[in-house]
Design an enzyme around this catalytic site. Structure first.
Site: not given
Ligand code: URA
Length: 209
Positions: A203, A104, A108, A200
């Protein structure tokens, strides 16, 4: 408008509960993600065309069905999408794999492509773009756009968990793309994480923080 297919097979729902659990470590998370991706691929490929062939069984000559030789492509969005590829390849070993990486732009806030390597015959293939989490829909929408710019036509989006916000974005930006998910969750939180979600995905998959 693209359809949303919620694949709620009991095996998938069971594994989804395990993968959501915060006590599930990276090794088990990776295994579960691949297993769920494999089970979902079964449903995502349900509309593959068949042809009739003639074979000889040990008993007699028989007419039987085979997949028409349709070419498939799997395109993971880096990095979490990588966690779904091996599971799908277990079911469709002849599929080619393209990769797309996005970040990202901090000013912008638009997704920018930093890596893209697609099968050369992308326009002839049925493509499955994969990313476990469809959150805001920004990355998935941009990935679909970049794939279309390279000639991709028949595109499906396969995710583990989607937020209603992400589904809305894909349906608006890409009405030709069907979405396959194992669950549609409640909403996004202030940090754009899916609630309840699983945290995530990248992760948890790679044990980073
Ligand atoms: N990306 C992720 O890994 N988890 C989320 O909850 C949203 C985006």
């Amino acid at each position: 408008m693209g359809k949303v297919h919620v694949i709620d097979h009991p095996l998938i729902q069971h594994k989804l509960t395990l993968i959501r659990d915060e006590r599930t470590g990276a090794k088990e998370f990776r295994e579960l993600l691949n297993e769920i991706a494999m089970l979902m691929a079964y449903e995502v490929t349900r509309d593959l065309p068949l042809v009739e062939v003639e074979i000889k069984t040990p008993i007699t000559v028989a007419k039987a069905k085979m997949i028409e030789g349709k070419k498939l492509g799997i395109i993971p969005i880096l990095r979490a999408g990588l966690g779904m590829v091996d599971g799908i390849l277990r079911l469709i070993p002849t599929a080619k794999v393209g990769h797309i990486g996005l970040y990202r732009d901090p000013e912008t806030l638009e997704p920018v492509e930093y890596y893209c390597k697609m099968p050369t015959d992308i326009e002839e293939r049925d493509l499955i773009i994969v990313d476990p989490m469809l959150a805001t829909g920004g990355s998935a929408s941009a990935a679909i756009r970049f794939v279309k710019e390279r000639g991709g036509k028949n595109i499906k989006l396969m995710c583990l968990i989607a937020a209603p916000e992400g589904i809305e974005v894909i349906q608006k930006d890409h009405p030709d793309v069907d979405i396959y998910v194992a669950a549609v969750d409640d909403c996004l939180n202030d940090h754009a994480y899916i609630v309840p979600g699983l945290g995530d995905a990248g992760d948890r998959l790679y044990g980073t923080k």
